[in-house]
Design a protein around this motif. Sequence first.
Motif, PDB file in Angstrom:
ATOM      1  N   TYR A 201      82.665  52.886 139.482  1.00 17.78           N
ATOM      2  CA  TYR A 201      82.892  51.583 140.114  1.00 17.78           C
ATOM      3  C   TYR A 201      81.730  51.194 141.023  1.00 17.78           C
ATOM      4  O   TYR A 201      81.365  50.015 141.111  1.00 17.78           O
ATOM      5  CB  TYR A 201      84.193  51.612 140.916  1.00 17.78           C
ATOM      6  N   LEU A 202      81.160  52.170 141.699  1.00 16.21           N
ATOM      7  CA  LEU A 202      80.002  51.880 142.544  1.00 16.21           C
ATOM      8  C   LEU A 202      78.826  51.410 141.698  1.00 16.21           C
ATOM      9  O   LEU A 202      78.138  50.438 142.048  1.00 16.21           O
ATOM     10  CB  LEU A 202      79.632  53.132 143.345  1.00 16.21           C
ATOM     11  N   LEU A 203      78.611  52.081 140.573  1.00 16.09           N
ATOM     12  CA  LEU A 203      77.564  51.632 139.642  1.00 16.09           C
ATOM     13  C   LEU A 203      77.874  50.242 139.099  1.00 16.09           C
ATOM     14  O   LEU A 203      76.976  49.399 138.975  1.00 16.09           O
ATOM     15  CB  LEU A 203      77.434  52.626 138.488  1.00 16.09           C
ATOM     16  N   LEU A 204      79.140  50.015 138.762  1.00 17.27           N
ATOM     17  CA  LEU A 204      79.551  48.701 138.251  1.00 17.27           C
ATOM     18  C   LEU A 204      79.272  47.630 139.295  1.00 17.27           C
ATOM     19  O   LEU A 204      78.773  46.542 138.968  1.00 17.27           O
ATOM     20  CB  LEU A 204      81.036  48.725 137.893  1.00 17.27           C
ATOM     21  N   ILE A 206      77.027  47.645 141.736  1.00 18.58           N
ATOM     22  CA  ILE A 206      75.582  47.429 141.850  1.00 18.58           C
ATOM     23  C   ILE A 206      75.080  46.592 140.684  1.00 18.58           C
ATOM     24  O   ILE A 206      74.282  45.666 140.857  1.00 18.58           O
ATOM     25  CB  ILE A 206      74.850  48.787 141.913  1.00 18.58           C
ATOM     26  N   ASN A 207      75.560  46.913 139.478  1.00 16.90           N
ATOM     27  CA  ASN A 207      75.119  46.170 138.290  1.00 16.90           C
ATOM     28  C   ASN A 207      75.575  44.714 138.325  1.00 16.90           C
ATOM     29  O   ASN A 207      74.830  43.809 137.955  1.00 16.90           O
ATOM     30  CB  ASN A 207      75.636  46.853 137.027  1.00 16.90           C
ATOM     31  N   LEU A 208      76.824  44.478 138.765  1.00 15.78           N
ATOM     32  CA  LEU A 208      77.325  43.109 138.845  1.00 15.78           C
ATOM     33  C   LEU A 208      76.548  42.304 139.883  1.00 15.78           C
ATOM     34  O   LEU A 208      76.205  41.140 139.651  1.00 15.78           O
ATOM     35  CB  LEU A 208      78.813  43.118 139.200  1.00 15.78           C
ATOM     36  N   TYR A 209      76.285  42.914 141.022  1.00 10.38           N
ATOM     37  CA  TYR A 209      75.546  42.213 142.071  1.00 10.38           C
ATOM     38  C   TYR A 209      74.133  41.883 141.594  1.00 10.38           C
ATOM     39  O   TYR A 209      73.636  40.767 141.782  1.00 10.38           O
ATOM     40  CB  TYR A 209      75.483  43.066 143.337  1.00 10.38           C
ATOM     41  N   SER A 231      82.112  39.794 143.026  1.00 12.07           N
ATOM     42  CA  SER A 231      82.806  40.885 142.326  1.00 12.07           C
ATOM     43  C   SER A 231      82.092  42.210 142.557  1.00 12.07           C
ATOM     44  O   SER A 231      82.728  43.240 142.813  1.00 12.07           O
ATOM     45  CB  SER A 231      82.875  40.588 140.825  1.00 12.07           C
ATOM     46  N   GLY A 232      80.757  42.182 142.466  1.00 15.30           N
ATOM     47  CA  GLY A 232      79.981  43.398 142.694  1.00 15.30           C
ATOM     48  C   GLY A 232      80.160  43.927 144.098  1.00 15.30           C
ATOM     49  O   GLY A 232      80.306  45.139 144.313  1.00 15.30           O
ATOM     50  N   LEU A 269      73.442  55.726 131.452  1.00 20.34           N
ATOM     51  CA  LEU A 269      73.187  54.345 131.052  1.00 20.34           C
ATOM     52  C   LEU A 269      73.424  53.394 132.227  1.00 20.34           C
ATOM     53  O   LEU A 269      72.619  52.494 132.494  1.00 20.34           O
ATOM     54  CB  LEU A 269      74.081  53.970 129.871  1.00 20.34           C
ATOM     55  N   PHE A 270      74.540  53.580 132.924  1.00 26.04           N
ATOM     56  CA  PHE A 270      74.842  52.760 134.098  1.00 26.04           C
ATOM     57  C   PHE A 270      73.752  52.911 135.163  1.00 26.04           C
ATOM     58  O   PHE A 270      73.360  51.937 135.821  1.00 26.04           O
ATOM     59  CB  PHE A 270      76.201  53.164 134.682  1.00 26.04           C
ATOM     60  N   MET A 271      73.277  54.144 135.341  1.00 30.32           N
ATOM     61  CA  MET A 271      72.226  54.396 136.334  1.00 30.32           C
ATOM     62  C   MET A 271      70.946  53.660 135.967  1.00 30.32           C
ATOM     63  O   MET A 271      70.300  53.036 136.825  1.00 30.32           O
ATOM     64  CB  MET A 271      71.966  55.896 136.436  1.00 30.32           C
ATOM     65  N   LEU A 272      70.577  53.721 134.703  1.00 30.22           N
ATOM     66  CA  LEU A 272      69.360  53.042 134.256  1.00 30.22           C
ATOM     67  C   LEU A 272      69.474  51.532 134.433  1.00 30.22           C
ATOM     68  O   LEU A 272      68.518  50.872 134.873  1.00 30.22           O
ATOM     69  CB  LEU A 272      69.078  53.385 132.787  1.00 30.22           C
TER      70      LEU A 272
END
Length: 427
Positions: A201-204, A206-209, A231-232, A269-272
Amino acid sequence: MMQEGEQRAWLQREAMEWENEGIINDEQLNAILSRYDMPTNSRDETTTKKDGTSQSIQVMSILGALLVGVGAILFVAANWKELPTFAKLLLLFGTTYSTYFAGWNLKYRKGTHPKLGEALLFLASLLIGATIFLNAQIFNVNADAHWLLLVWLIAILPYGYAFNSSGILVLKILVFALWTVFYVGQNSELFVGSFGIFMFYLLLGINLYGLGQIHLKFESFSHFRELYQGSGLFFILISYFYFSLETPFRHTLTRIEPLTGMLQALFILFMLISVIMIVQSALLCKKHENSKYELIELILAFAGLFAIWMLTIFKDSLAVSHVQDYGLNQLEPGTATLLFILFNLMFFILTIGSILIGYYRSILSFVNIGMGFFMIGVLHLYFTTLYRSLPRSLAFIVGGIILLLFGWYMEKKRRSIINDIKEGEHA
């Protein structure tokens, strides 16, 4: 000479006047507002007032669509066994795409009831999910399988942009978040799985933001920037609240096994993607200098995540003690307390940062999200620290007084910030 806030308010009013006079179109207005980090929904609110409508119409339409959808699903479920398979399929697909067509017709083709059309398009996206799960039931597919949520996500993925619908985009984010819970939960123990879920969720978040920041590049969709960022921000703060608790580190960290298989691949993948989002946000800072504070917020959030990831990898190097009653290893109290302090500090830095960014960019949702999590964090600290050091009756009395005073102060501060934002918009 005008101050920066007055200049931004003046430019906002002028740009909206240019759009009303036909000098620029809606997309150009959003591009101008986004360039200077001003809310892009101000024009929509003004237009709504001029048309004699209200935001409550859209809310009522969406609520009505939800009730219709729930009622239809319950009606079908009550008579499901009596219907032949062909009739079930016809009913499911026919209802879903008829609703899509009706929504598109009202919002775009005729344009007579755009709010109602928006609500029907949102309802149709919900019905897609019902169609997928009921079809799985018809053909004896495990309806609890996480991949059905992924199919639902893929099915509605293009519609948010195709129909210019904020509601569908929010639904897409919620479906993906729900899929994360099912996927991670089904591949790990429940309690230990919560640690992994909030890492994802933390990765999600960051990605959304970061994805919201990238919307600055696209004039047609720049008005979705705040939706993704809000949302992010929610997922970032709720994840850091979880990691600000002492339990995940004292009891859970030592039980976590290294990620393997698809979970590891998905995490990497999320990290990248997060790194790409941060780099893109850094590049945008050259063109949009006001977004540098948001870049700092992203970097801090990612740094904390990286630290948590390192803790899961090198947990065996940390001081641990053996609990005889349960035969489990856990962190020494001193180590757990240190992590508790560090992640609480990170949590409060990010919540205060979200409030300041919301105030600077005149975004009420950022202020409300930051204020809400700040209050939750303070309550948590009270019940985990001060409450333990006082007699129970005195703790309740002191806690009640603190909560009343703190709630009064925070509400007063929140209203003050909101008034300042509104005065800046209409000055």
